[in-house]
Every structure is written in C-alpha cells, then in structure tokens.
Write an enzyme that holds these catalytic residues in place. Structure first.
Site, short mmCIF file in Angstrom:
data_model
loop_
_atom_site.label_atom_id
_atom_site.label_comp_id
_atom_site.label_asym_id
_atom_site.label_seq_id
_atom_site.Cartn_x
_atom_site.Cartn_y
_atom_site.Cartn_z
N LYS A 204 0.81 -1.22 0.00
CA LYS A 204 0.00 0.00 0.00
C LYS A 204 0.85 1.27 0.00
O LYS A 204 2.04 1.25 0.32
CB LYS A 204 -0.96 -0.02 1.20
CG LYS A 204 -2.16 -0.92 0.91
CD LYS A 204 -3.24 -0.85 1.96
CE LYS A 204 -4.38 -1.79 1.55
NZ LYS A 204 -5.40 -1.94 2.61
N ARG A 238 -3.49 -9.73 5.53
CA ARG A 238 -3.94 -9.83 4.13
C ARG A 238 -2.78 -9.36 3.25
O ARG A 238 -2.44 -8.18 3.26
CB ARG A 238 -5.19 -8.97 3.93
CG ARG A 238 -5.77 -9.01 2.52
CD ARG A 238 -6.99 -8.10 2.40
NE ARG A 238 -7.52 -8.09 1.06
CZ ARG A 238 -7.03 -7.34 0.07
NH1 ARG A 238 -6.02 -6.52 0.28
NH2 ARG A 238 -7.56 -7.40 -1.13
C1 8Y7 Z 1 -8.10 -4.27 2.30
C2 8Y7 Z 1 -9.14 -5.11 1.90
C3 8Y7 Z 1 -8.30 -4.12 0.17
C4 8Y7 Z 1 -7.80 -4.19 3.69
C5 8Y7 Z 1 -9.56 -5.78 4.05
C6 8Y7 Z 1 -5.42 -3.17 -1.52
C7 8Y7 Z 1 -10.24 -5.70 -0.26
C8 8Y7 Z 1 -6.74 -2.53 -1.52
N1 8Y7 Z 1 -7.58 -3.66 1.21
N2 8Y7 Z 1 -9.87 -5.87 2.76
N3 8Y7 Z 1 -9.26 -5.00 0.56
N4 8Y7 Z 1 -8.55 -4.97 4.53
N5 8Y7 Z 1 -10.25 -6.50 4.95
O1 8Y7 Z 1 -4.46 -2.39 -1.74
O2 8Y7 Z 1 -6.92 -3.47 4.16
O3 8Y7 Z 1 -5.25 -4.38 -1.31
S1 8Y7 Z 1 -8.12 -3.65 -1.51
#
Ligand code: 8Y7
Length: 259
Positions: A204, A238
């Site tokens: 990010k 994640r």
């Molecule tokens: C997150 C996410 C994304 C996060 C959760 C990216 C779908 C953006 N970020 N879901 N999703 N937490 N729970 O850069 O921080 O991965 S998308």
C-alpha cells in the site's frame, strides 16, 4: 490471507478458462506457501476505480470460488459488498465475507446473515472514489473504534454471532499517511473491541510514501509492518507475498512459543 485479484476477462487473451486456471494456480501456490485463507476479489476498491455491475462481479468471482472450493483445502474469503455475490459465493463454498463497506450497502447485511458465514468489518469513510478527498479526524483511534463497534452492533442485532466477526482498521481507506501510521502505532487500542484483527497493508501507499518506492519495491516495508502487526496482536495478515510473510509469521511464532 493471500490476495487473489480477479482481473477482467479482456485482460487475458486466453479467455475465461485460461483466466480461471491462472487464478487457481496462483491460489494453489499461496496455499502451498502457507496461506490459510484466500481473499478473492472481483471489484477494484482502488481510489478512482471504475464501478463494476453485480452481474459482472459475480461472473468474475463465482467460477474462481467454485474452482478453489473444489480443488484446494483453504478458507475462501470473498472481497465483496454486493448482496448477490455474498449469497451466490456462499453457496459455492466461500467461508468468509470480507466487505470493505462493512455490510452497509442495501441488502448486504441481510445477505450476510442468510449465509451464516463469518464476516470481516473494515473501517472506511465514504466510497473508494472519494475517500481520499482530504480525510479528517478529531480523534482517529476513537472514531475508527466507534465505527467498528457500531457496525459490530448492527451485525449482532441482525443475527450474526459476535464470535463470527473480524475487525479491520482499514489501512489506506479514507486516511492520510499520518493517519495510517498513527492507527498502526495504536492498533492495540482496537483489541479492546474484543474481536480478532485483520490487517491489510501489503504494497500500500503508506509504504510507498515512507520509503519513496513504487509498488513493486515495497516488500521489505510490508514485511516490517507484518511483523509489527503480529507482535501488536493482529491475527490475520492480508498480503500479496505469501511465502515471505509466512517466514515472518513462523519466526515470530517460534520465538513466542519458546520457554
Ligand atoms: C483491504 C481489503 C483491500 C484491507 C480488508 C489493496 C479488499 C486494496 N484492502 N480488505 N481489501 N482490509 N479487509 O491495496 O486493508 O489491497 S483492496
């Protein structure tokens, strides 16, 4: 939790089946490397991303969920805010609903209740299209915490057991760099809500901004944050880079289980 983004079919010149096999292979690699969840997403939540219809989103995600469910021993998380996608992917074998909008879209909460699945509730303000327009907080940690408490209460009132709820500070969602760093530093405060925390910082911009590095050079920064998040008590990371993150997690686990 390994991230599996499903890109539009037009991206792959091999078409629909090649797309599915590529996604399945990537998922299998992440599972072999130690991922216990795979987060399947068919709607880009990047700032300014194009909106995807629920039919299009389901067409992207459903075959992948079905294939992973058939082929791999892993919990399938579905990154969606869409009621039809929640219901249909649950039927196809999804094990977790990961909604960056915390089930606030019309019909999403009812759909989630009907599946009986656990849910991840994430803090965000506004929509991905406008969330980075000068976000402001008087009390960042307090406001994120109250938001998550309020969404958790709404889920419990609708019939989702508290034990099925995972919470997420929502790094990069309606937050400046300073907000992201501060919310990371004070992550422990959110443990007081009594539920496991999921942390998503992989690749990010908070890493890019601190290190002044493009998205393909953020791995070491991400691993530093992964280790810190674990030590601060986060339970699910994640990530895009599963093998590297699993090494970090296993080293921390080895030290923490020592006498
Ligand atoms: C997150 C996410 C994304 C996060 C959760 C990216 C779908 C953006 N970020 N879901 N999703 N937490 N729970 O850069 O921080 O991965 S998308």
């Amino acid at each position: 939790m390994g991230i599996l983004n499903i890109t539009p079919d037009s991206f792959s010149d091999g078409g629909r089946f090649a797309q599915r096999d590529l996604a399945l292979r990537h998922a299998a690699e992440m599972v072999a490397a130690g991922a216990t969840l795979i987060d399947v997403g068919g709607e880009s939540t990047r700032p300014g991303a194009r909106a995807v219809s629920s039919v299009e989103e389901l067409e992207r995600v459903a075959p992948i969920v079905e294939a992973i469910s058939r082929e791999l021993d892993v919990i399938i998380s579905v990154d969606t805010s869409t009621p039809a996608v929640i219901r249909e992917t649950a039927r196809l074998g999804a094990g977790l609903i990961n909604d960056v909008r915390s089930l606030r879209r019309d019909g999403a909460l009812d759909a989630a209740v009907a599946t009986g699945l656990p849910v991840c509730l994430m803090h965000m303000r506004g929509e991905p299209t406008d969330m980075q327009d000068d976000p402001h907080y008087d009390n960042l940690v307090g406001e994120v915490s109250s938001f998550l408490q309020e969404r958790m209460d709404a889920c419990v009132a609708a019939g989702i057991a508290a034990e099925k709820i995972i919470l997420d500070p929502g790094y990069g969602f309606a937050k400046t760099l300073e907000h992201n760093l501060s919310l990371f530093k004070h992550m422990e405060a959110l443990l007081a809500l009594g539920r496991p925390l999921l942390v998503g910082v992989s690749r990010k911009s908070m890493i890019g901004k601190v290190l002044d590095k493009p998205v393909d050079q953020r791995l070491y920064g991400a691993l530093a944050l992964a280790g810190m998040a674990m030590i601060k008590g986060a339970r699910i990371l994640r990530v895009h880079d599963v093998p590297e993150t699993v090494d970090v997690v296993r080293m921390i686990a080895a030290v923490e289980s020592a006498k």
